[in-house]
Write a protein that holds these residues in place. Structure first.
Motif, PDB file in Angstrom:
ATOM      1  N   TYR A 176       0.880  -1.174   0.000  1.00 25.42           N
ATOM      2  CA  TYR A 176       0.000   0.000   0.000  1.00 25.42           C
ATOM      3  C   TYR A 176       0.914   1.219   0.000  1.00 25.42           C
ATOM      4  CZ  TYR A 176      -3.638  -3.188   1.733  1.00 25.42           C
ATOM      5  OH  TYR A 176      -4.537  -4.200   1.896  1.00 25.42           O
TER       6      TYR A 176
ATOM      7  N   GLY B   2      -2.875  -8.092  11.301  1.00 25.09           N
ATOM      8  CA  GLY B   2      -1.927  -7.311  10.495  1.00 25.09           C
ATOM      9  C   GLY B   2      -0.910  -8.148   9.743  1.00 25.09           C
ATOM     10  N   ALA B   3      -1.067  -9.460   9.733  1.00 20.37           N
ATOM     11  CA  ALA B   3      -0.097 -10.329   9.064  1.00 20.37           C
ATOM     12  C   ALA B   3      -0.150 -10.201   7.546  1.00 20.37           C
ATOM     13  CB  ALA B   3      -0.336 -11.781   9.467  1.00 20.37           C
TER      14      ALA B   3
ATOM     15  N   LYS C 141      -3.228 -11.193   5.819  1.00 14.59           N
ATOM     16  CA  LYS C 141      -4.162 -12.207   5.337  1.00 14.59           C
ATOM     17  C   LYS C 141      -5.251 -11.596   4.459  1.00 14.59           C
ATOM     18  CE  LYS C 141      -5.382 -13.324   9.534  1.00 14.59           C
ATOM     19  NZ  LYS C 141      -4.697 -12.264  10.297  1.00 14.59           N
ATOM     20  N   SER C 142      -5.878 -10.530   4.963  1.00 13.85           N
ATOM     21  CA  SER C 142      -6.969  -9.917   4.185  1.00 13.85           C
ATOM     22  C   SER C 142      -6.442  -9.314   2.892  1.00 13.85           C
ATOM     23  CB  SER C 142      -7.655  -8.819   4.989  1.00 13.85           C
ATOM     24  OG  SER C 142      -8.298  -9.386   6.096  1.00 13.85           O
ATOM     25  N   THR C 143      -5.254  -8.723   2.977  1.00 21.14           N
ATOM     26  CA  THR C 143      -4.645  -8.156   1.767  1.00 21.14           C
ATOM     27  C   THR C 143      -4.499  -9.247   0.711  1.00 21.14           C
ATOM     28  OG1 THR C 143      -3.449  -6.583   3.135  1.00 21.14           O
ATOM     29  CG2 THR C 143      -2.641  -6.906   0.893  1.00 21.14           C
TER      30      THR C 143
ATOM     31  N   GLN D 289      -9.297 -16.335  12.500  1.00 16.75           N
ATOM     32  CA  GLN D 289      -8.599 -15.975  13.739  1.00 16.75           C
ATOM     33  C   GLN D 289      -8.675 -17.121  14.741  1.00 16.75           C
ATOM     34  OE1 GLN D 289      -6.801 -13.508  14.748  1.00 16.75           O
ATOM     35  NE2 GLN D 289      -7.091 -12.040  13.079  1.00 16.75           N
TER      36      GLN D 289
HETATM   37  N1  ATP Z   1      -5.900   0.214   2.773  1.00 18.53           N
HETATM   38  C1  ATP Z   1      -4.716   0.118   3.408  1.00 18.53           C
HETATM   39  N2  ATP Z   1      -3.806   1.120   3.322  1.00 18.53           N
HETATM   40  C2  ATP Z   1      -2.610   1.041   3.957  1.00 18.53           C
HETATM   41  N3  ATP Z   1      -2.225  -0.004   4.689  1.00 18.53           N
HETATM   42  C3  ATP Z   1      -3.079  -1.033   4.816  1.00 18.53           C
HETATM   43  C4  ATP Z   1      -4.361  -1.030   4.193  1.00 18.53           C
HETATM   44  N4  ATP Z   1      -4.994  -2.183   4.503  1.00 18.53           N
HETATM   45  C5  ATP Z   1      -4.137  -2.876   5.277  1.00 18.53           C
HETATM   46  N5  ATP Z   1      -2.998  -2.199   5.470  1.00 18.53           N
HETATM   47  C6  ATP Z   1      -1.832  -2.649   6.249  1.00 18.53           C
HETATM   48  O1  ATP Z   1      -1.381  -3.863   5.684  1.00 18.53           O
HETATM   49  C7  ATP Z   1      -1.032  -4.787   6.708  1.00 18.53           C
HETATM   50  C8  ATP Z   1      -1.780  -6.085   6.525  1.00 18.53           C
HETATM   51  O2  ATP Z   1      -3.172  -5.852   6.721  1.00 18.53           O
HETATM   52  P1  ATP Z   1      -4.279  -6.956   6.526  1.00 18.53           P
HETATM   53  O3  ATP Z   1      -5.599  -6.309   6.644  1.00 18.53           O
HETATM   54  O4  ATP Z   1      -3.990  -7.690   5.289  1.00 18.53           O
HETATM   55  O5  ATP Z   1      -4.002  -7.883   7.783  1.00 18.53           O
HETATM   56  P2  ATP Z   1      -4.794  -9.150   8.330  1.00 18.53           P
HETATM   57  O6  ATP Z   1      -3.821 -10.256   8.426  1.00 18.53           O
HETATM   58  O7  ATP Z   1      -6.013  -9.394   7.560  1.00 18.53           O
HETATM   59  O8  ATP Z   1      -5.161  -8.675   9.797  1.00 18.53           O
HETATM   60  P3  ATP Z   1      -6.487  -8.959  10.676  1.00 18.53           P
HETATM   61  O9  ATP Z   1      -6.311 -10.299  11.258  1.00 18.53           O
HETATM   62  O10 ATP Z   1      -6.442  -7.904  11.717  1.00 18.53           O
HETATM   63  O11 ATP Z   1      -7.676  -8.853   9.776  1.00 18.53           O
HETATM   64  C9  ATP Z   1      -1.301  -4.102   8.025  1.00 18.53           C
HETATM   65  O12 ATP Z   1      -0.085  -3.612   8.539  1.00 18.53           O
HETATM   66  C10 ATP Z   1      -2.230  -2.961   7.666  1.00 18.53           C
HETATM   67  O13 ATP Z   1      -2.013  -1.868   8.506  1.00 18.53           O
END
Ligand code: ATP
Ligand code: MG
Lengths: 240, 293
Positions: free
Chosen positions: A14, A40-41, A43-45, A198
């Motif tokens: 990002y 924040g790992a 996963k959603s990204t 989770q």
């Molecule tokens: N739209 C965005 N803009 C900037 N940074 C982002 C954005 N979305 C996520 N991030 C960053 O990317 C990293 C990964 O986020 P992500 O949402 O993929 O994590 P996650 O593993 O799904 O976490 P969770 O278990 O909390 O859902 C995090 O550090 C987050 O702050």
């Protein structure tokens, strides 16, 4: 076994923030696979980018679905290829009714006359939704919304479904119900499933294989039995 | 009594025109959460285009209306693709987008002056020689057409947005673009279509009221502010609310002019607006304007 979905050295950033730092994984047809990891790992990204729901300029590496590279495609095109996504946080259309939400799930389908029967099927699968058929999305409980999100993704007749935290905010008994439904889709409809969770315990109990993600990288992977017995996984994710 | 009927008829015409403008504000707001302050000047363009097709080129009125709608649809689509989308991509604050709307409005207004001059233009009569009597009052056929077609457009739009697949997709895309994309809606295309639809509605307002009020570069600008008030009064973003709000503004304005004085028409209309919003901040149709985006 043929690969349904493959990531090859997949990265996502990002702007300057590197959320995913080069991961590779493979999911085969008919499998049910989980991705676990701390907040924040990344996963959603990963899930969103597979489905074309993030800004494409942040992507590097390859995403291959059914033999085609899809990392440059926009979301609606990927959905049209039979890959559906249940987004983290449900994302129900708040001012559409339950029934209209299901119809939106069938947005791309040409066989309009079968849609009604499929809705009936969803109502049979999730009787709670039938009771709330004419309620607005925003008036459903969290659990009902989650069921609706899954049912809506099903309406597209997908070959594969990605689910991002299906148990988020649900009571334990509902979680069991939702995972039963997910397993049923996999076993009875033959849908390939890749989900983020989770609740690592239920994730490892429901899936066949798993990947563990930590700050943008995959650190451990293997069958769920192996993962459940792995010392590091037990410590970090199963709280033992 | 005669005076009342006369006023009632003018109020209906003005109200329908406001209603269409309010509706076009609501459509954009519904589909992208923006305040489309460029719309009144697009209405002027609709009226000038209609004037060109009908009076200057001599095409039949229905054809002129259709052509105007088609051209203006493309214009709305182009504005979304060329301007709005680029602003959104650059992540600018809503304030800049609003400012750009005003700027585009002035550009369009000045362009229309350059092209058509500053003397108000008169449409040729649509059905020459036809005289219609309504409750003892002579009514222009143009007025009947304006009200009739406006109501038809409102009904069709209501049907389209609520009962068709494409309309539902437009609403869904505005509620949750990511979810819409994930079920297979081409959100980028849909946003363009929504703008096109909104400019078509406002252009229709222009070409329908043009023959009644005569067309000048400030036609839209003069009507735009009250129509915006009408949209707020009805519950900003709510389609039925926009129609009711627009009609209400038309009636208040016309009856105040008729029974009190036209000096007070805007004063009283806006006081009513503010008082009403004190009592019911969500507008007539209960739209939660701000939280709704
Ligand atoms: N739209 C965005 N803009 C900037 N940074 C982002 C954005 N979305 C996520 N991030 C960053 O990317 C990293 C990964 O986020 P992500 O949402 O993929 O994590 P996650 O593993 O799904 O976490 P969770 O278990 O909390 O859902 C995090 O550090 C987050 O702050
Ligand atoms: Mg997440």
């Amino acid at each position: 076994m043929s690969a349904m979905l493959e990531l090859e050295d997949f990265r996502y950033s990002y702007g300057g923030v590197h959320a995913v730092k080069g991961i590779s994984l493979q999911i085969n047809e008919g499998e049910i696979v989980t991705l676990i990891g701390a907040n924040g790992a990344g996963k959603s990204t990963t899930m969103r980018t597979i489905c074309g729901l993030t800004e494409p300029q942040g992507v590097q590496g390859k995403i291959v679905y059914k033999g085609k590279e899809i990392q440059k495609l926009s979301g609606h095109k990927i959905t049209a290829m039979g890959l559906s996504h249940v987004i983290e946080g449900r994302h129900i259309f708040s001012k559409l009714t339950v029934d209209e939400n299901l119809e939106m799930g069938a947005y791309l389908r040409k066989d309009t006359k079968n849609i009604k029967a499929d809705k009936e099927e969803m109502y049979r699968l999730f009787p709670r939704l039938l009771e709330r058929k004419t309620s607005l999305g925003s008036n459903l409980s969290g659990g009902e919304q989650q069921m609706l999100a899954i049912a809506r993704a099903m309406m597209n007749h997908p070959k594969m479904i990605l689910l991002d935290e299906p148990s988020l905010g649900l009571a334990p008994i509902i979680v069991t119900e939702v995972f039963k439904a997910i397993k049923r889709l996999n076993e009875q409809e033959g849908i390939t499933i890749f989900f983020v969770e989770q609740n690592s315990k239920i994730a490892l109990n429901s899936a066949q294989r798993g990947y563990v993600m930590q700050t943008g990288e995959i650190v451990i992977s293997g069958s769920c039995t192996d993962l459940s017995n792995n010392e590091a996984v037990r410590k970090a994710y199963l709280g033992e | 009594m005669l005076k009342f009927v006369t006023l009632f008829i003018s109020a209906t015409i003005l109200g329908c025109t406001y209603g269409l403008i309010s509706l076009s504000y609501s459509l954009i707001y519904k589909s992208s959460g923006m305040m489309a302050f460029v719309n009144p000047d697009l209405m002027t363009w609709g009226a000038f285009l209609g004037f060109t097709f009908y009076t200057l080129m001599g095409l039949p009125y229905p054809i002129a209306v259709l052509l105007t709608c088609v051209v203006m649809f493309c214009m709305g689509f182009a504005i979304q693709k060329g301007v709005v989308r680029n602003l959104i991509k650059r992540n600018v604050t809503p304030m800049y987008i609003t400012l750009t709307m005003f700027a585009m409005g002035y550009i369009l207004q000045n362009l229309s002056q350059l092209i058509f001059g500053s003397v108000p233009r008169k449409f040729d009569s649509i059905i020459p020689g036809l005289k219609i009597q309504l409750a003892g009052i002579q009514v222009q056929p143009e007025a009947i057409i304006c009200v009739g077609v406006s109501l038809l457009i409102m009904a069709l739009l209501q049907f389209f947005m609520n009962k068709t697949k494409l309309g539902t997709a437009m609403r869904a895309a505005s509620m949750d673009p990511m979810a819409a994309e994930s079920v297979g809606v081409d959100v980028s295309l849909i946003s363009g279509l929504s703008w096109g639809l909104s400019t078509t509605v406002i252009a229709a307002a222009g070409i329908l009221c043009g023959p009644i009020y005569s067309v000048s570069m400030v036609l839209g600008a003069n009507l735009g502010a009250k129509a915006f008030a009408g949209a707020v009064l009805g519950g900003y973003g709510n389609m039925i609310g926009a129609i009711i709000g627009g009609l209400a503004m038309g009636f208040i304005e016309t009856f105040v002019s008729g029974y009190i004085s036209s000096d007070y028409k805007s004063l009283i209309a806006y006081i009513v607006l503010i008082l009403f919003l004190f009592v019911k901040p969500t507008g007539i149709m209960n739209e939660r304007a701000i939280q709704d985006v």
